[in-house]
Design a protein around this motif. Structure first.
Motif, PDB file in Angstrom:
ATOM      1  N   ARG A  72      -1.602   1.622  -9.487  1.00 49.72           N
ATOM      2  CA  ARG A  72      -2.106   2.913  -9.019  1.00 49.72           C
ATOM      3  C   ARG A  72      -2.694   2.739  -7.623  1.00 49.72           C
ATOM      4  N   THR A 114       5.684   6.687 -10.539  1.00 50.79           N
ATOM      5  CA  THR A 114       6.064   8.096 -10.632  1.00 50.79           C
ATOM      6  C   THR A 114       6.594   8.649  -9.312  1.00 50.79           C
ATOM      7  N   MET A 115       6.552   7.859  -8.255  1.00 51.53           N
ATOM      8  CA  MET A 115       6.950   8.339  -6.930  1.00 51.53           C
ATOM      9  C   MET A 115       8.446   8.176  -6.698  1.00 51.53           C
ATOM     10  N   ASN A 116       9.043   9.169  -6.041  1.00 52.06           N
ATOM     11  CA  ASN A 116      10.443   9.046  -5.641  1.00 52.06           C
ATOM     12  C   ASN A 116      10.519   8.341  -4.288  1.00 52.06           C
ATOM     13  N   LYS A 159       9.049  -2.921  -6.323  1.00 47.78           N
ATOM     14  CA  LYS A 159       8.423  -2.407  -7.539  1.00 47.78           C
ATOM     15  C   LYS A 159       8.250  -3.536  -8.551  1.00 47.78           C
ATOM     16  N   HIS A 174       6.637   7.958   2.424  1.00 46.68           N
ATOM     17  CA  HIS A 174       5.416   8.566   2.954  1.00 46.68           C
ATOM     18  C   HIS A 174       4.233   7.608   2.811  1.00 46.68           C
ATOM     19  N   VAL A 175       4.133   6.953   1.673  1.00 47.15           N
ATOM     20  CA  VAL A 175       3.055   5.985   1.436  1.00 47.15           C
ATOM     21  C   VAL A 175       3.123   4.863   2.466  1.00 47.15           C
ATOM     22  N   VAL A 203      -2.845   7.310  -7.821  1.00 47.06           N
ATOM     23  CA  VAL A 203      -1.501   7.770  -8.169  1.00 47.06           C
ATOM     24  C   VAL A 203      -0.647   6.588  -8.625  1.00 47.06           C
ATOM     25  N   ILE A 241       2.331   4.453  -8.785  1.00 49.36           N
ATOM     26  CA  ILE A 241       3.465   4.232  -7.890  1.00 49.36           C
ATOM     27  C   ILE A 241       4.794   4.466  -8.610  1.00 49.36           C
ATOM     28  N   GLN A 246       8.543   9.965  -1.432  1.00 44.90           N
ATOM     29  CA  GLN A 246       7.101   9.776  -1.589  1.00 44.90           C
ATOM     30  C   GLN A 246       6.692   8.348  -1.249  1.00 44.90           C
ATOM     31  N   LEU A 247       7.518   7.382  -1.638  1.00 45.07           N
ATOM     32  CA  LEU A 247       7.228   5.979  -1.317  1.00 45.07           C
ATOM     33  C   LEU A 247       7.302   5.750   0.193  1.00 45.07           C
TER      34      LEU A 247
END
Length: 241
Positions: free
Chosen positions: A71, A79-81, A64, A87-88, A75, A77, A84-85
């Motif tokens: 974005r 804001t992602m937990n 990070k 998954h990305v 989206v 990045i 979610q990261l």
């Protein structure tokens, strides 16, 4: 080109600092602004120490930024937990590294199936998809081979098939030809171009090789953690975009 294209990666003021608050605090990226457009072939170039790898880790959601906004597909990045990261990294971005990162005890087929397994794809569908991808990259007759039974170029082909397993929107390639001879490098670059042209994937190529970078649509040059130049590439056919 870019005025009519959708932004897939948008970075504003990206700063990356290590050892924050310590006497040896080190800022690697000094406020990077970067747009990557859907379906383009982008090269990021720079000498060793320019910040290429640090930027790649942020693009790939492996790290990070200390400051700034990133974005991905609209989206933020930040804001992602963690789920979610993950998954990305498994679904949105396919990674190709210089060192291949294949699992030695697994066959080519099982290596390509692995991201599909994590994504919850059924065994039958995993095998079908992996078989299709290995055939696509010219490894249809090496599916049962272990990595130590493959040449460097063959390992990279398997790694590329694995990166494409979940049909990512971005193929992120970090010095993918760095460990290969010139002929094999040419074959791998031709494969990237073929995937780019046939699968609508956005390719981001990190390289120190200016000749390979020229094959991209656009070239972003980094120096000392800053973007110092943005220029058009010549593309695969040598015609400036």
């Amino acid at each position: 080109m870019t005025d009519q294209m959708e932004t897939i990666i948008e970075m504003r003021g990206i700063v990356k600092t290590y050892f924050i608050g310590k006497p040896n605090q080190l800022e690697i990226l000094h406020g990077i602004d970067l747009d990557v457009y859907k379906g383009e072939f982008l090269a990021i170039v720079g000498e060793s120490g320019s910040g290429k790898s640090t930027l790649m880790n942020i693009i790939g959601a492996l790290d990070k930024p200390t400051a700034g906004k990133y974005r991905l597909n609209g989206v933020d990045i930040a804001t992602m937990n963690d789920n979610q990261l993950s998954h990305v990294r498994n679904k949105e971005i396919g990674f190709v590294f210089q060192t291949y990162n294949l699992i030695g005890r697994m066959s080519a087929m099982k290596n390509v199936e692995l991201p599909l397994l994590y994504a919850g794809v059924s065994g039958k569908e995993r095998t079908k998809r992996a078989s299709e991808l290995l055939s696509l990259v010219g490894m249809g007759n090496r599916m049962s081979h272990l990595p130590n039974e493959l040449s460097g170029g063959q390992k990279q082909r398997v790694a590329i098939a694995r990166a494409m397993a979940n049909a990512p929107s971005i193929l992120l390639c970090d010095e993918p030809t760095g460990a290969l001879d010139s002929n094999t490098s040419r074959e791998v670059m031709d494969l990237f171009h073929h995937l780019h042209e046939t699968s609508d994937v956005t390719v981001v190529l990190i390289t120190h090789n200016p000749k390979l970078a020229m094959e991209a649509d656009r070239i972003i040059e980094l120096k000392d953690g800053n973007v110092v130049d943005i220029r058009k590439g010549s593309g695969r056919d040598g015609v400036s975009r």
